[in-house]
Design a protein around this motif. Structure first.
Motif, short mmCIF file in Angstrom:
data_model
loop_
_atom_site.label_atom_id
_atom_site.label_comp_id
_atom_site.label_asym_id
_atom_site.label_seq_id
_atom_site.Cartn_x
_atom_site.Cartn_y
_atom_site.Cartn_z
N THR A 66 60.75 4.98 33.18
CA THR A 66 60.85 3.67 32.55
C THR A 66 61.61 3.75 31.23
O THR A 66 62.47 2.91 30.95
CB THR A 66 59.46 3.07 32.32
OG1 THR A 66 58.78 3.01 33.57
CG2 THR A 66 59.55 1.68 31.73
N ILE A 67 61.33 4.77 30.43
CA ILE A 67 62.04 4.95 29.17
C ILE A 67 63.51 5.26 29.43
O ILE A 67 64.40 4.74 28.75
CB ILE A 67 61.37 6.04 28.32
CG1 ILE A 67 59.99 5.56 27.88
CG2 ILE A 67 62.22 6.43 27.12
CD1 ILE A 67 59.13 6.62 27.24
N LEU A 68 63.79 6.09 30.43
CA LEU A 68 65.17 6.40 30.79
C LEU A 68 65.92 5.14 31.23
O LEU A 68 67.06 4.91 30.81
CB LEU A 68 65.20 7.45 31.90
CG LEU A 68 66.58 7.81 32.47
CD1 LEU A 68 67.36 8.60 31.44
CD2 LEU A 68 66.44 8.58 33.76
N LEU A 70 65.18 2.06 30.39
CA LEU A 70 65.35 1.21 29.21
C LEU A 70 66.55 1.65 28.38
O LEU A 70 67.32 0.82 27.89
CB LEU A 70 64.09 1.23 28.36
CG LEU A 70 62.96 0.33 28.81
CD1 LEU A 70 61.73 0.55 27.94
CD2 LEU A 70 63.38 -1.11 28.77
N VAL A 71 66.71 2.95 28.21
CA VAL A 71 67.85 3.45 27.44
C VAL A 71 69.17 3.14 28.16
O VAL A 71 70.13 2.66 27.54
CB VAL A 71 67.70 4.97 27.17
CG1 VAL A 71 68.97 5.57 26.62
CG2 VAL A 71 66.54 5.22 26.24
N ILE A 72 69.20 3.40 29.46
CA ILE A 72 70.42 3.14 30.23
C ILE A 72 70.76 1.66 30.24
O ILE A 72 71.91 1.26 30.00
CB ILE A 72 70.28 3.69 31.67
CG1 ILE A 72 70.26 5.22 31.66
CG2 ILE A 72 71.41 3.19 32.56
CD1 ILE A 72 69.91 5.83 32.99
N SER A 73 69.78 0.82 30.51
CA SER A 73 70.06 -0.61 30.62
C SER A 73 70.36 -1.23 29.26
O SER A 73 71.20 -2.13 29.16
CB SER A 73 68.89 -1.33 31.29
OG SER A 73 67.70 -1.13 30.57
N GLY A 74 69.71 -0.77 28.20
CA GLY A 74 70.04 -1.25 26.86
C GLY A 74 71.46 -0.87 26.46
O GLY A 74 72.19 -1.68 25.88
N THR A 75 71.85 0.36 26.78
CA THR A 75 73.22 0.79 26.50
C THR A 75 74.22 -0.01 27.32
O THR A 75 75.29 -0.38 26.80
CB THR A 75 73.36 2.30 26.82
OG1 THR A 75 72.38 3.02 26.08
CG2 THR A 75 74.74 2.81 26.46
N VAL A 98 65.78 -6.35 29.95
CA VAL A 98 64.94 -7.17 30.84
C VAL A 98 65.30 -6.89 32.30
O VAL A 98 64.42 -6.74 33.15
CB VAL A 98 65.08 -8.67 30.50
CG1 VAL A 98 64.52 -9.54 31.60
CG2 VAL A 98 64.39 -8.97 29.20
N GLY A 99 66.59 -6.79 32.60
CA GLY A 99 67.01 -6.46 33.97
C GLY A 99 66.53 -5.09 34.39
O GLY A 99 66.08 -4.89 35.52
N GLY A 100 66.60 -4.11 33.49
CA GLY A 100 66.14 -2.77 33.81
C GLY A 100 64.65 -2.69 34.05
O GLY A 100 64.18 -2.03 34.98
N VAL A 101 63.87 -3.39 33.21
CA VAL A 101 62.41 -3.39 33.40
C VAL A 101 62.03 -4.11 34.69
O VAL A 101 61.15 -3.65 35.44
CB VAL A 101 61.72 -4.04 32.17
CG1 VAL A 101 60.27 -4.32 32.45
CG2 VAL A 101 61.85 -3.14 30.97
#
Length: 154
Positions: A66-68, A70-75, A98-101
């Motif tokens: 989940t953290i990975l 979040l980092v990828i989707s935020g970037t 939001v899309g990644g989560v």
């Protein structure tokens, strides 16, 4: 099964990279509002698809993945948001995360339907659902990218 999921992950990444390159080339022709909508749409759909496929590839540790994601989707959201203006960085970041989560949660429910009190299925049905939903997300990414690229011509 793993080969298929890695192929879908690479295909979604390549479509995202191609979409970014095309948006970067044409960034001078669209306004800030239109560019922000395009960046949010692209980052949200790509983050959803990538988060879901990464969750399908995961075996055990939900928190680290989940953290990975979040980092990828935020970037990804910041990258698409940077095409437009500095103000859209924040909205691109939020749309990407939001899309990644959502993709991660959806992937977890497809893998284990009992999380939402759905009836548990056999392993064959879970793998079949993983293939169907990963193909659906790839088609969704292709349709979204096609519509965004078509909007440059109109």
């Amino acid at each position: 099964m793993l080969f298929f999921l890695y192929g879908v992950l690479i295909l979604n990444g390549l479509i995202g990279a191609f979409l970014y390159i095309m948006m970067h080339k044409k960034r001078k022709i669209f306004s800030d509002r239109y560019g922000m909508i395009m960046a949010m749409c692209a980052s949200g759909v790509l983050s959803f698809a990538l988060g879901m496929v990464i969750e399908f590839l995961n075996k055990n540790d939900f928190t680290v993945i989940t953290i990975l994601v979040l980092v990828i989707s935020g970037t990804l959201g910041i990258t698409f948001g940077a095409l437009v203006k500095f103000q859209s960085l924040l909205s691109g970041f939020f749309q990407g995360t939001v899309g990644g989560v959502m993709g991660t949660m959806f992937g977890a429910v497809v893998k284990n339907p009992s999380l939402c009190n759905l009836p548990s299925e056999s392993l064959y049905t879970v793998e079949q659902s993983m293939v169907i939903f990963s193909l659906f997300s790839t088609v969704l990414v292709i349709v979204t990218a096609s519509l965004l690229l078509y909007s440059f011509r109109v």
